[in-house]
Write an enzyme that holds these catalytic residues in place. Structure first.
Site, mmCIF file in Angstrom:
data_model
loop_
_atom_site.group_PDB
_atom_site.id
_atom_site.type_symbol
_atom_site.label_atom_id
_atom_site.label_comp_id
_atom_site.label_asym_id
_atom_site.label_seq_id
_atom_site.Cartn_x
_atom_site.Cartn_y
_atom_site.Cartn_z
ATOM 1 N N ARG A 27 0.815 -1.213 0.000
ATOM 2 C CA ARG A 27 0.000 0.000 0.000
ATOM 3 C C ARG A 27 0.852 1.268 0.000
ATOM 4 O O ARG A 27 0.321 2.374 -0.135
ATOM 5 C CB ARG A 27 -0.913 0.018 1.234
ATOM 6 C CG ARG A 27 -1.913 -1.116 1.286
ATOM 7 C CD ARG A 27 -2.743 -1.035 2.552
ATOM 8 N NE ARG A 27 -3.573 0.148 2.584
ATOM 9 C CZ ARG A 27 -4.802 0.233 2.091
ATOM 10 N NH1 ARG A 27 -5.347 -0.828 1.519
ATOM 11 N NH2 ARG A 27 -5.478 1.348 2.152
ATOM 12 N N TRP A 74 2.583 6.061 1.451
ATOM 13 C CA TRP A 74 2.549 6.400 0.030
ATOM 14 C C TRP A 74 2.344 7.907 -0.007
ATOM 15 O O TRP A 74 1.286 8.409 0.293
ATOM 16 C CB TRP A 74 1.404 5.665 -0.662
ATOM 17 C CG TRP A 74 1.282 5.956 -2.129
ATOM 18 C CD1 TRP A 74 0.408 6.805 -2.727
ATOM 19 C CD2 TRP A 74 2.040 5.377 -3.193
ATOM 20 N NE1 TRP A 74 0.567 6.797 -4.083
ATOM 21 C CE2 TRP A 74 1.569 5.928 -4.402
ATOM 22 C CE3 TRP A 74 3.075 4.452 -3.233
ATOM 23 C CZ2 TRP A 74 2.099 5.579 -5.639
ATOM 24 C CZ3 TRP A 74 3.591 4.111 -4.477
ATOM 25 C CH2 TRP A 74 3.109 4.665 -5.652
ATOM 26 N N ASN A 100 -4.222 7.378 7.098
ATOM 27 C CA ASN A 100 -4.347 7.006 5.696
ATOM 28 C C ASN A 100 -5.449 7.868 5.109
ATOM 29 O O ASN A 100 -6.584 7.823 5.581
ATOM 30 C CB ASN A 100 -4.697 5.525 5.546
ATOM 31 C CG ASN A 100 -5.035 5.157 4.110
ATOM 32 O OD1 ASN A 100 -4.525 5.750 3.173
ATOM 33 N ND2 ASN A 100 -5.907 4.173 3.936
ATOM 34 N N GLY A 101 -5.128 8.664 4.093
ATOM 35 C CA GLY A 101 -6.136 9.516 3.479
ATOM 36 C C GLY A 101 -5.588 10.895 3.185
ATOM 37 O O GLY A 101 -4.378 11.111 3.119
ATOM 38 N N GLU A 482 -5.652 1.741 -26.047
ATOM 39 C CA GLU A 482 -5.342 1.215 -24.718
ATOM 40 C C GLU A 482 -5.887 -0.204 -24.561
ATOM 41 O O GLU A 482 -5.209 -1.079 -24.003
ATOM 42 C CB GLU A 482 -5.927 2.127 -23.643
ATOM 43 C CG GLU A 482 -5.841 1.588 -22.225
ATOM 44 C CD GLU A 482 -4.425 1.290 -21.742
ATOM 45 O OE1 GLU A 482 -4.294 0.616 -20.704
ATOM 46 O OE2 GLU A 482 -3.446 1.709 -22.400
ATOM 47 N N HIS A 505 -8.651 2.268 -46.194
ATOM 48 C CA HIS A 505 -7.362 2.706 -46.715
ATOM 49 C C HIS A 505 -6.280 1.642 -46.502
ATOM 50 O O HIS A 505 -5.099 1.963 -46.418
ATOM 51 C CB HIS A 505 -6.953 4.031 -46.073
ATOM 52 C CG HIS A 505 -7.896 5.147 -46.378
ATOM 53 N ND1 HIS A 505 -7.939 5.774 -47.608
ATOM 54 C CD2 HIS A 505 -8.866 5.716 -45.617
ATOM 55 C CE1 HIS A 505 -8.878 6.693 -47.593
ATOM 56 N NE2 HIS A 505 -9.466 6.673 -46.398
ATOM 57 N N LYS A 605 7.315 -3.191 -14.426
ATOM 58 C CA LYS A 605 6.357 -2.169 -14.023
ATOM 59 C C LYS A 605 6.848 -0.771 -14.371
ATOM 60 O O LYS A 605 6.089 0.079 -14.808
ATOM 61 C CB LYS A 605 6.096 -2.270 -12.509
ATOM 62 C CG LYS A 605 4.999 -1.334 -12.008
ATOM 63 C CD LYS A 605 3.659 -1.688 -12.614
ATOM 64 C CE LYS A 605 2.558 -0.751 -12.178
ATOM 65 N NZ LYS A 605 1.303 -0.974 -12.908
#
Length: 610
Positions: A27, A74, A100-101, A482, A505, A605
């Protein structure tokens, strides 16, 4: 998206907190720290970087005590550093908080507290919480927390300790997850179930607006207002690996399901209370500079490049500034024309993409203001850019990007609206209408996810093919690219995305009997043209699946074999919904072919070499 843990009991808390943080390091891994009640009072240890750095520090100076809180970060406010690491304390070091937040109004609270004589030691929004609680404390930590919360606006899961009441651990949830673990003579808190599984399988899951008061022998649940709650305990039967993935088989599927939260978090704090204006305080450009922008260049790689294609449509449509898209690995080798009136936007989930970092420096060399859209505070790109718009997707573990992409799309929408406000190209009413539609997206994603089983069946059928095509026009073509990339990178099925009008085309020569074609058809302005292109491939034997919206499904179904329907939203916002269908298609096709969904072959990653 950070991880918090807490323990109160009779065992050594340091080991329990560190082990819990290990289970939550997915996290966040910018820094880690713990606070423990020791014989010398409330003591804090924290360190920038991976949890191993904190473990090394604690190996030299352990914190002995049977109650504590911990945090793995984070970064959202303030670069990764020891000072910005949690837990945070007030000036007396008698109150400690992990969070957290995001506290949306932390700047005004910080200014108010500083006027009252408080001194701050970090750049974070969290530190205001510890000061608020200390200010409101009158001998009851529960009441102090409840009162402090009334001043806070935003999302928060909290663990709170005070040296004045060492027999209590207070936990609060408001729009960020929090679990209470029940043991025998000990109790726990954690952001997620994996942190607790080694010690207990009996849990309470707090809802928004609820809190818990933990002692060694009891847990009291109550609302933030103080009304007590009776709730049945839940017994968790997941194994540890499944728990880390939130009960999902793979991180990719977990992250697909986290997109509604990522949408909300990326918008949080960037829209005013009336919902009619975007606030981007992180954009270090004056209104005059914004009005003098003559062109914009969006530079990125892979999935981030595709988010930039959507961003171009949004900015050109709402702001009427010409926008170019460049693949970062090509940008500096084509000698781009850059001037001080150019805004260069670089997009990178990790903030460490080597080609994108080189493009940033090329933009600077031309005198442009460089804005970074990234998911990582303190990354190389974030440090070198002139302005940084941080997405709030949280850590993304699967190699194939899902919630990071859609968070970038939301960030582009916010940026386009902000530029439109400053340049006067959209009225307040128009801005509000778009923001209202953006606020509906999280629930609409849930409606798309409810179609998983039908999407899985179709994905299993295309897994039998070696080739596949995506078609679309306008912003649908951006999503088609994507969708095609996602399918290729995790299922290894050869796939190409084409602008639907380009079929005649040359591409039409590749269409043969039974080949799957996925046609995105959400844009009303070109819907008739798209249907015409669908008929061209149908006439040559293609098996066509359409991704369309509720308003147009009846018209589209007349020309295709099958359709998946997304809820109706504004045309520019459809990528936030239609791409979810393509993510699920790729996931289930990979699963059907028994590939490693989270770690596809040959890919990493973060691409940190050119």
């Amino acid at each position: 998206m950070c991880g918090i843990v807490g323990y109160i009991g009779s065992r050594d808390s340091q080991g329990i907190l560190v082990e819990g943080l290990k289970k939550l390091e997915y996290r966040g891994y910018d820094s880690a720290g713990i606070a423990v009640f020791t014989k010398d009072g409330l003591q804090v240890a924290k360190a920038q970087g991976r949890l191993a750095n904190l473990e090394e520090k604690l190996g030299h100076a352990p914190l002995a005590g049977s109650a504590g809180i911990g945090h793995t970060r984070w970064a959202t406010h303030g670069k990764p550093s020891d000072a910005n690491s949690h837990p945070h304390t007030d000036e007396s070091h008698k109150f400690s908080v992990v969070h957290n937040g995001i506290i949306e109004n932390y700047l005004e609270l910080k200014e108010e507290l500083m006027e009252q004589g408080c001194h701050f030691s970090s750049e974070t929004d969290t530190e205001v919480i510890s000061h608020l609680i200390a200010r409101e404390y009158e001998g009851d930590i529960v009441k102090a927390v409840q009162k402090a919360i009334t001043f806070m606006r935003g999302a928060f899961a909290l663990g709170v300790l005070t040296e004045y009441e060492p027999d209590k651990l207070v936990a609060v949830r408001q729009a960020s997850p929090l679990i209470i673990g029940i043991g025998e003579g000990e109790n726990f808190i954690g952001s997620d179930i994996p942190a607790l599984l080694e010690y207990t399988r009996n849990v309470y899951i707090l809802n928004d607006g609820e809190m818990a008061v933990l002692t060694r022998d009891a847990v009291e649940l109550m609302t933030i207002e103080g009304n007590f709650i009776a709730r049945e305990m839940m017994t968790v039967d997941w194994d540890a690996v499944t728990a880390e993935k939130g009960g999902f088989e793979h991180f990719m599927m977990k992250e697909i399901h986290e997109q509604p939260k990522a949408y909300r978090d990326t918008m949080r704090g960037r829209v005013n209370a009336e919902g009619n204006r975007v606030i981007l305080s992180e954009l270090n450009l004056t209104e005059e500079q914004i009005k003098n922008i003559t062109n914009i260049q969006i530079v990125a790689c892979g999935t981030a490049y595709h988010a930039g294609l959507v961003g171009r449509n949004m900015i050109e449509g709402l702001v009427r500034i010409p926008v170019e898209n460049d693949i970062a690995s090509e940008y500096r080798y084509r000698s781009p024309i850059v001037s001080p009136s150019t805004l260069v936007i670089v997009v990178s989930q990790s903030g460490e993409t080597a080609d994108t970092l080189a493009a940033l420096r090329e933009g600077h060399a031309g005198g442009a203001h460089v804005l970074a859209i990234t998911n990582v505070v303190g990354s190389s790109i974030a440090r070198e850019a002139d302005s940084v718009l941080v997405t709030q997707a949280g850590p993304e573990i699967a190699v194939a990007s899902t919630k990071a992409y859609t968070s970038q799309v939301i960030a582009f929408a916010l940026l386009a609206l902000y530029l439109a406000e400053v340049r006067g190209t959209q009225s307040e009413e128009q801005v509000k209408a778009i923001l209202d539609a953006m606020n509906e997206l999280p629930e609409q994603v849930e409606e798309v996810l409810a179609q998983k089983e039908a999407i899985k069946l179709y994905a299993e059928s295309i897994a039998e093919h070696d080739h596949l095509f995506f078609l679309g026009r306008g912003v649908d073509w951006a999503v088609a690219q994507e969708g095609s990339l996602k399918l290729k990178e995790i299922s290894y099925i050869h796939s190409e995305a084409y602008a639907a009008g380009e079929l005649k085309h040359g591409t039409l020569a590749l269409i043969e009997e039974g080949i799957p074609v996925i046609a995105l058809a959400t844009q009303e302005s070109v819907l008739e043209k798209t249907i015409s292109n669908i008929k061209e491939v149908k006439a040559r034997g293609a098996d066509v699946l359409a991704i369309t919206d509720e308003a147009h499904v009846n018209d589209v179904l007349k020309s295709v074999d099958q359709a998946f329907v997304i809820p109706k939203t504004l045309p520019l916002l459809t990528p936030a919904l239609s791409v979810v269908v393509t993510q699920l298609l790729a996931y289930y096709a990979s699963l059907a072919l028994q590939h490693d969904v989270d770690k596809p072959r040959n890919l990493a990653k973060s691409v940190t070499v050119e």
